[in-house]
Design a protein around this motif. Structure first.
Motif, PDB file in Angstrom:
ATOM      1  N   GLY A  84      -8.649  62.955 -18.236  1.00 27.23           N
ATOM      2  CA  GLY A  84      -7.779  62.365 -19.249  1.00 27.23           C
ATOM      3  C   GLY A  84      -6.346  62.304 -18.759  1.00 27.23           C
ATOM      4  O   GLY A  84      -6.059  62.603 -17.598  1.00 27.23           O
ATOM      5  N   CYS A  85      -5.448  61.943 -19.665  1.00 18.92           N
ATOM      6  CA  CYS A  85      -4.025  61.805 -19.304  1.00 18.92           C
ATOM      7  C   CYS A  85      -3.307  63.113 -19.587  1.00 18.92           C
ATOM      8  O   CYS A  85      -3.345  63.615 -20.707  1.00 18.92           O
ATOM      9  CB  CYS A  85      -3.397  60.663 -20.095  1.00 18.92           C
ATOM     10  SG  CYS A  85      -1.616  60.552 -19.850  1.00 18.92           S
ATOM     11  N   LYS A  86      -2.627  63.656 -18.561  1.00 18.71           N
ATOM     12  CA  LYS A  86      -1.969  64.951 -18.758  1.00 18.71           C
ATOM     13  C   LYS A  86      -0.685  64.835 -19.578  1.00 18.71           C
ATOM     14  O   LYS A  86      -0.145  65.832 -20.034  1.00 18.71           O
ATOM     15  CB  LYS A  86      -1.697  65.645 -17.420  1.00 18.71           C
ATOM     16  CG  LYS A  86      -0.585  65.045 -16.597  1.00 18.71           C
ATOM     17  CD  LYS A  86      -0.342  65.955 -15.415  1.00 18.71           C
ATOM     18  CE  LYS A  86       0.804  65.442 -14.561  1.00 18.71           C
ATOM     19  NZ  LYS A  86       1.041  66.258 -13.382  1.00 18.71           N
ATOM     20  N   LEU A  87      -0.171  63.623 -19.760  1.00 12.28           N
ATOM     21  CA  LEU A  87       1.057  63.447 -20.541  1.00 12.28           C
ATOM     22  C   LEU A  87       0.771  63.358 -22.038  1.00 12.28           C
ATOM     23  O   LEU A  87       1.356  64.077 -22.842  1.00 12.28           O
ATOM     24  CB  LEU A  87       1.804  62.185 -20.082  1.00 12.28           C
ATOM     25  CG  LEU A  87       2.228  62.159 -18.618  1.00 12.28           C
ATOM     26  CD1 LEU A  87       2.892  60.848 -18.281  1.00 12.28           C
ATOM     27  CD2 LEU A  87       3.182  63.321 -18.323  1.00 12.28           C
ATOM     28  N   CYS A  88      -0.152  62.472 -22.430  1.00  5.86           N
ATOM     29  CA  CYS A  88      -0.427  62.296 -23.860  1.00  5.86           C
ATOM     30  C   CYS A  88      -1.689  63.034 -24.294  1.00  5.86           C
ATOM     31  O   CYS A  88      -1.954  63.165 -25.491  1.00  5.86           O
ATOM     32  CB  CYS A  88      -0.528  60.815 -24.216  1.00  5.86           C
ATOM     33  SG  CYS A  88      -1.930  59.978 -23.459  1.00  5.86           S
ATOM     34  N   GLY A  89      -2.503  63.502 -23.325  1.00  5.03           N
ATOM     35  CA  GLY A  89      -3.679  64.312 -23.662  1.00  5.03           C
ATOM     36  C   GLY A  89      -4.881  63.508 -24.129  1.00  5.03           C
ATOM     37  O   GLY A  89      -5.878  64.085 -24.562  1.00  5.03           O
ATOM     38  N   VAL A 116       2.157  54.115 -18.396  1.00  2.86           N
ATOM     39  CA  VAL A 116       0.953  54.289 -17.583  1.00  2.86           C
ATOM     40  C   VAL A 116       0.450  55.728 -17.738  1.00  2.86           C
ATOM     41  O   VAL A 116       1.225  56.678 -17.644  1.00  2.86           O
ATOM     42  CB  VAL A 116       1.249  54.013 -16.084  1.00  2.86           C
ATOM     43  CG1 VAL A 116       0.002  54.231 -15.223  1.00  2.86           C
ATOM     44  CG2 VAL A 116       1.760  52.587 -15.918  1.00  2.86           C
ATOM     45  N   HIS A 117      -0.841  55.888 -18.018  1.00  2.00           N
ATOM     46  CA  HIS A 117      -1.426  57.222 -18.124  1.00  2.00           C
ATOM     47  C   HIS A 117      -1.419  57.921 -16.760  1.00  2.00           C
ATOM     48  O   HIS A 117      -1.572  57.273 -15.723  1.00  2.00           O
ATOM     49  CB  HIS A 117      -2.880  57.141 -18.600  1.00  2.00           C
ATOM     50  CG  HIS A 117      -3.033  56.665 -20.011  1.00  2.00           C
ATOM     51  ND1 HIS A 117      -2.565  57.382 -21.085  1.00  2.00           N
ATOM     52  CD2 HIS A 117      -3.623  55.559 -20.519  1.00  2.00           C
ATOM     53  CE1 HIS A 117      -2.867  56.731 -22.201  1.00  2.00           C
ATOM     54  NE2 HIS A 117      -3.503  55.621 -21.889  1.00  2.00           N
ATOM     55  N   THR A 118      -1.279  59.248 -16.765  1.00  2.00           N
ATOM     56  CA  THR A 118      -1.384  60.041 -15.538  1.00  2.00           C
ATOM     57  C   THR A 118      -2.704  60.800 -15.581  1.00  2.00           C
ATOM     58  O   THR A 118      -2.838  61.779 -16.306  1.00  2.00           O
ATOM     59  CB  THR A 118      -0.206  61.036 -15.431  1.00  2.00           C
ATOM     60  OG1 THR A 118       1.011  60.298 -15.538  1.00  2.00           O
ATOM     61  CG2 THR A 118      -0.230  61.783 -14.113  1.00  2.00           C
TER      62      THR A 118
HETATM   63 ZN    ZN Z   1      -1.128  59.117 -21.421  1.00  2.00          ZN
END
Ligand code: ZN
Length: 263
Positions: A84-89, A116-118
């Motif tokens: 998943g994305c570590k910024l938005c979870g 952009v998702h990380t």
């Molecule tokens: Zn994200």
């Protein structure tokens, strides 16, 4: 020449300073009707992992504490950790196990300036039920706050140690099978079948202490067990963001910090 006044269009968001409330009980947090930040002391009751595939078998698996005490904790990590994305979870899982009614993955990241998702391994969003004598409420826990809860151990660290353990065990089994057959196999059965849980945990701790390597998976399992041990834990101090527009089940209280009070 006439100068026309034009209103500047902002392409960024200004963070608003949220009001801060220090609450002496969980019921006071629960009764707040404005969106704000709040701190309070409470004990941990249960971790609830909402899964969308609610077959009868999976309903029980949503309650992590119950699974810890039925010896199924080896599967807990696989359910709690996903890509998943570590910024938005937000999870990028395609297994139909997205939580909180998310039926599809958002293309744009709400927490990134580039949108952009990380991607990496993250803790899946879950509910942490906390309580005191006055009330019990659910806190939404996303990847970043889960790391705070688990002693700053990341999902990547947990998964890599778990995977390495599996590979090493598999290699050991293959090597035993390849050299001498029946004698080694029977010795292995005796060791694993006769080992009670407590001895196993002590062995895990000893291995960690001996500095063989830092096994984040085993440390994480121990932390999880300690966190969910009802009888012997002192209350913890939680900080939450309150979104007054949401119901409790849909994330009204979002965990953003946790500390252990000094004794
Ligand atoms: Zn994200």
């Amino acid at each position: 020449m006439v100068l026309q006044k034009r209103q500047l269009v902002k392409n960024w968001k200004v963070n608003k300073e949220m009001k801060y409330q220090e609450c002496i009980s969980v019921s006071l947090v629960s009764s707040l009707t404005i969106s704000c930040k709040a701190t309070f002391s409470a004990s941990v009751d249960e971790i609830f992992l909402p899964l969308t595939n609610e077959s009868d078998g999976e309903k029980d698996q949503m309650f992590i504490r119950r699974r810890l005490y039925t010896m199924e904790y080896d599967k807990i990590m696989e359910d709690l950790i996903c890509m998943g994305c570590k910024l938005c979870g937000i999870p990028m899982s395609t297994e139909g196990r997205n939580v909180f009614g998310q039926s599809s993955v958002s293309l744009y990241c709400q927490k990134s300036s580039s949108r952009v998702h990380t991607l990496c391994l993250i803790y899946r969003k879950f509910m942490l039920y906390v309580w005191d004598e006055s009330e019990c409420i659910p806190l939404v826990v996303t990847n970043k706050s889960a790391e705070i809860l688990f002693g700053n151990i990341t999902a990547e660290q947990v998964y890599r140690c778990y995977r390495d353990d599996k590979v090493q065990s598999s290699n050991r089994r293959n090597s035993d099978d390849g050299t001498s057959t029946q004698t080694k196999a029977s010795a292995g059965e005796e060791a694993s079948d006769g080992t009670p849980l407590a001895q196993e945990e002590n062995q895990q701790l000893n291995n960690i202490k001996q500095g063989e390597r830092t096994d984040f998976y085993k440390i994480w399992v121990i932390l999880l067990k300690m966190l969910l041990r009802h009888e012997s834990n002192s209350p913890l101090k939680f900080t939450v963001n309150i979104n007054s527009e949401l119901s409790q089940e849909n994330g009204r209280f979002e965990l953003i910090g946790m500390t252990m009070p000094c004794i």
